[in-house]
Design a protein around this motif. Sequence first.
Motif: not given
Length: 117
Positions: A67-68, A71, A73, A76, A84-85, A88, A91-92
């Motif tokens: 998970q890098e 992203k 930062d 996040f 945040l969830l 994420k 993003s996924h």
Amino acid sequence: MKTLLNGIEYVFMRAAALFFIVFVVCIFLQLLSRYVPTITLLWPAEVATYAFIWMVFLGAAVMVYHQEHFKIDYLFEKLQGRALLTVKMISHILIGGFGLMMIVHGSSLYSCSGSGP
């Protein structure tokens, strides 16, 4: 399952390192063939291109696993909890959609090139 994933990561990283070495050697050979009149090699550019592509894709796979990859930062670090969830998850979904698009369009390019099944 964690052991299997760690094994796959190990293989991917070693393969990416090997492709990096192949890439550097091919670039060196290509430079030699340009500037040394007695050396004529036509294949290093093509091999370097494919080695670079495979190195990047294998490295990207490992970074997505950790998970890098892809992203931001700053975002996040500032968000917490449900926000945040949500970020994420989006993003996924975007990364998965990009991968699916690569597979679909890549397979159509493969079949159009005449070298497919």
